[in-house]
Design a protein around this motif. Structure first.
Motif, PDB file in Angstrom:
ATOM      1  N   GLY A 177       1.032  -1.095   0.068  1.00  0.00           N
ATOM      2  CA  GLY A 177      -0.047  -0.064   0.094  1.00  0.00           C
ATOM      3  C   GLY A 177       0.864   1.175  -0.055  1.00  0.00           C
ATOM      4  O   GLY A 177       1.390   1.330   0.863  1.00  0.00           O
ATOM      5  N   GLN A 178       0.821   2.037  -1.264  1.00  0.00           N
ATOM      6  CA  GLN A 178       1.500   2.999  -1.190  1.00  0.00           C
ATOM      7  C   GLN A 178       0.724   4.522  -0.599  1.00  0.00           C
ATOM      8  O   GLN A 178       0.319   5.338  -1.383  1.00  0.00           O
ATOM      9  CB  GLN A 178       1.852   3.501  -2.809  1.00  0.00           C
ATOM     10  CG  GLN A 178       2.837   2.421  -3.149  1.00  0.00           C
ATOM     11  CD  GLN A 178       4.342   2.557  -2.597  1.00  0.00           C
ATOM     12  OE1 GLN A 178       4.431   1.850  -1.721  1.00  0.00           O
ATOM     13  NE2 GLN A 178       5.006   3.500  -3.160  1.00  0.00           N
ATOM     14  N   THR A 179       0.477   4.263   0.537  1.00  0.00           N
ATOM     15  CA  THR A 179      -0.315   5.349   1.157  1.00  0.00           C
ATOM     16  C   THR A 179       0.343   5.802   2.600  1.00  0.00           C
ATOM     17  O   THR A 179       1.085   4.961   3.116  1.00  0.00           O
ATOM     18  CB  THR A 179      -1.770   4.761   1.633  1.00  0.00           C
ATOM     19  OG1 THR A 179      -1.551   3.790   2.630  1.00  0.00           O
ATOM     20  CG2 THR A 179      -2.571   4.534   0.470  1.00  0.00           C
ATOM     21  N   VAL A 180       0.074   6.853   2.812  1.00  0.00           N
ATOM     22  CA  VAL A 180       0.660   7.559   4.391  1.00  0.00           C
ATOM     23  C   VAL A 180       0.316   6.744   5.411  1.00  0.00           C
ATOM     24  O   VAL A 180       1.221   6.362   6.239  1.00  0.00           O
ATOM     25  CB  VAL A 180       0.119   8.957   4.759  1.00  0.00           C
ATOM     26  CG1 VAL A 180       0.821   9.297   5.925  1.00  0.00           C
ATOM     27  CG2 VAL A 180       0.923   9.816   3.370  1.00  0.00           C
ATOM     28  N   HIS A 201       1.857   2.672   9.516  1.00  0.00           N
ATOM     29  CA  HIS A 201       1.755   1.205   9.936  1.00  0.00           C
ATOM     30  C   HIS A 201       3.062   0.463  10.022  1.00  0.00           C
ATOM     31  O   HIS A 201       3.392  -0.302  11.090  1.00  0.00           O
ATOM     32  CB  HIS A 201       0.546   0.542   9.139  1.00  0.00           C
ATOM     33  CG  HIS A 201       0.593  -0.879   9.297  1.00  0.00           C
ATOM     34  ND1 HIS A 201       0.359  -1.582  10.636  1.00  0.00           N
ATOM     35  CD2 HIS A 201       1.152  -1.984   8.745  1.00  0.00           C
ATOM     36  CE1 HIS A 201       0.135  -2.914  10.660  1.00  0.00           C
ATOM     37  NE2 HIS A 201       0.780  -3.182   9.327  1.00  0.00           N
ATOM     38  N   VAL A 202       3.867   0.711   8.930  1.00  0.00           N
ATOM     39  CA  VAL A 202       5.176  -0.023   8.658  1.00  0.00           C
ATOM     40  C   VAL A 202       6.234   0.582   9.662  1.00  0.00           C
ATOM     41  O   VAL A 202       7.038  -0.095  10.118  1.00  0.00           O
ATOM     42  CB  VAL A 202       5.635   0.079   7.278  1.00  0.00           C
ATOM     43  CG1 VAL A 202       6.999  -0.094   7.191  1.00  0.00           C
ATOM     44  CG2 VAL A 202       4.645  -0.658   6.352  1.00  0.00           C
ATOM     45  N   ALA A 203       5.997   1.816  10.153  1.00  0.00           N
ATOM     46  CA  ALA A 203       6.944   2.571  10.913  1.00  0.00           C
ATOM     47  C   ALA A 203       6.595   1.868  12.156  1.00  0.00           C
ATOM     48  O   ALA A 203       7.801   1.736  12.962  1.00  0.00           O
ATOM     49  CB  ALA A 203       6.514   3.959  10.923  1.00  0.00           C
ATOM     50  N   ASP A 204       5.467   1.484  12.576  1.00  0.00           N
ATOM     51  CA  ASP A 204       5.414   0.878  13.726  1.00  0.00           C
ATOM     52  C   ASP A 204       5.867  -0.509  13.885  1.00  0.00           C
ATOM     53  O   ASP A 204       6.493  -1.042  14.979  1.00  0.00           O
ATOM     54  CB  ASP A 204       3.626   0.714  14.141  1.00  0.00           C
ATOM     55  CG  ASP A 204       3.083   2.181  14.383  1.00  0.00           C
ATOM     56  OD1 ASP A 204       3.871   2.794  14.919  1.00  0.00           O
ATOM     57  OD2 ASP A 204       1.835   2.208  14.387  1.00  0.00           O
ATOM     58  N   MET A 205       5.813  -1.236  12.783  1.00  0.00           N
ATOM     59  CA  MET A 205       6.448  -2.403  12.709  1.00  0.00           C
ATOM     60  C   MET A 205       7.723  -2.347  12.713  1.00  0.00           C
ATOM     61  O   MET A 205       8.618  -3.300  13.311  1.00  0.00           O
ATOM     62  CB  MET A 205       5.994  -2.928  11.076  1.00  0.00           C
ATOM     63  CG  MET A 205       4.627  -3.587  11.029  1.00  0.00           C
ATOM     64  SD  MET A 205       4.422  -3.998   9.174  1.00  0.00           S
ATOM     65  CE  MET A 205       5.224  -5.606   9.239  1.00  0.00           C
ATOM     66  N   LYS A 254       4.423  10.008  -3.789  1.00  0.00           N
ATOM     67  CA  LYS A 254       4.061  10.960  -2.851  1.00  0.00           C
ATOM     68  C   LYS A 254       2.442  10.471  -2.693  1.00  0.00           C
ATOM     69  O   LYS A 254       1.987   9.838  -3.529  1.00  0.00           O
ATOM     70  CB  LYS A 254       4.171  12.266  -3.224  1.00  0.00           C
ATOM     71  CG  LYS A 254       5.541  12.924  -3.344  1.00  0.00           C
ATOM     72  CD  LYS A 254       5.495  14.290  -3.768  1.00  0.00           C
ATOM     73  CE  LYS A 254       7.202  14.879  -4.115  1.00  0.00           C
ATOM     74  NZ  LYS A 254       7.025  16.125  -4.531  1.00  0.00           N
ATOM     75  N   GLU A 255       1.950  10.751  -1.400  1.00  0.00           N
ATOM     76  CA  GLU A 255       0.753  10.786  -1.444  1.00  0.00           C
ATOM     77  C   GLU A 255       0.015  12.204  -0.923  1.00  0.00           C
ATOM     78  O   GLU A 255       0.839  12.474   0.287  1.00  0.00           O
ATOM     79  CB  GLU A 255      -0.002   9.714  -0.451  1.00  0.00           C
ATOM     80  CG  GLU A 255      -1.477   9.547  -0.573  1.00  0.00           C
ATOM     81  CD  GLU A 255      -2.108   8.853   0.503  1.00  0.00           C
ATOM     82  OE1 GLU A 255      -3.259   8.053   0.303  1.00  0.00           O
ATOM     83  OE2 GLU A 255      -1.614   8.735   1.819  1.00  0.00           O
TER      84      GLU A 255
END
Length: 256
Positions: free
Chosen positions: A105-108, A113-117, A143-144
């Motif tokens: 998913g190319q979304t903010v 969510h990935v940053a939390d992972m 970008k989004e």
């Protein structure tokens, strides 16, 4: 002397560059790389596992006997994450690098969510005595709503906990200036993938044959907090081993 030029030392290589050779004969390939002069190594997942069919302690001993250091490894965050961390710790490596985005998913919102992972993964690595990082490709610079997705990862992770391995080739090919990132996020980039890129073909090439100013990049290493760099090349004019010899020799002729 103030004007004395510095030679490039402790040249590293991402073993994906010689992936077929490593699968065919891991020990023999490592011996060839050591003979060329490579000192620092970064492994990558393969058909034979994380270490090309070798056990963690085996690759540690082989590389040490050759005067090399397995410094880092590319892995995935998946169901085998705990055993991945344990195996990496056995090798004695300092860094464990997530090699591609672990969630689609190319979304903010997805990048948050990935940053939390990444935060959780980094805590696991720290407990095991390693540093966690992430390696970019080209898609992270999309970008989004005007927001660069790569920046979302940087802004939503602890700079002391989550580091980045800057793939200079992909960053530059997407029209970004690594130096801008080094200025905005000082010390976040202890590892680099050093590569040259053919803009027309949108693929990697031998040093000096593409669009990347290798010397200029090495001259700003301190700004990024770079501790180790790994030569990486995925496509070759001839054989992979010819390319890694060319790239090593190219670096030896540079004065930074």
């Amino acid at each position: 002397m103030a004007n004395e030029k510095i030679k490039v030392k402790n040249v590293g290589i991402q073993l994906y560059t010689v992936r077929k050779e490593m699968l065919a004969d891991a020990t023999g390939t490592l011996k060839q790389l050591a003979k060329i002069g490579y000192k620092e190594l970064e492994s990558a997942r393969s058909e034979k596992g994380l270490y090309y069919g070798l056990q963690p302690k085996e690759i540690k001993k082989i590389t040490e006997d050759l005067g090399m250091t397995l410094r880092s490894g590319h892995v995935h965050i998946d169901k085998d994450w705990d055993s991945t961390v344990a195996a990496a710790a056995e090798t004695g490596q300092d860094y464990l690098i997530c090699s591609s985005l672990p969630s689609n998913g190319q979304t903010v919102s997805n990048y948050k969510h990935v940053a939390d992972m990444f935060t959780k993964a980094a805590e696991d690595c720290r407990k095991a005595g390693m540093i966690f990082g992430y390696h970019n490709h080209e898609y992270e610079f999309e970008k989004e709503n005007g927001q660069v997705l790569y920046d979302v990862l940087l802004d939503n992770t602890d700079p002391e906990l989550v580091k980045m391995e800057m793939d200079l080739g992909w960053a530059i090919l997407t029209g970004n200036d690594p130096v801008d990132y080094f200025n905005r996020y000082p010390g976040r980039f202890p590892l680099w993938h050093l590569k040259d890129m053919d803009k027309a073909k949108q693929e990697s090439t031998e040093f000096g044959k593409g669009a990347i100013d290798i010397k200029k990049m090495l001259q700003v290493a301190d700004k990024s907090g770079m501790k180790y760099f790994f030569v990486e090349q995925e496509e070759y004019a001839g054989t992979a081993m010819d390319s890694v010899k060319h790239n090593y020799n190219y670096l030896q002729k540079l004065s930074i």
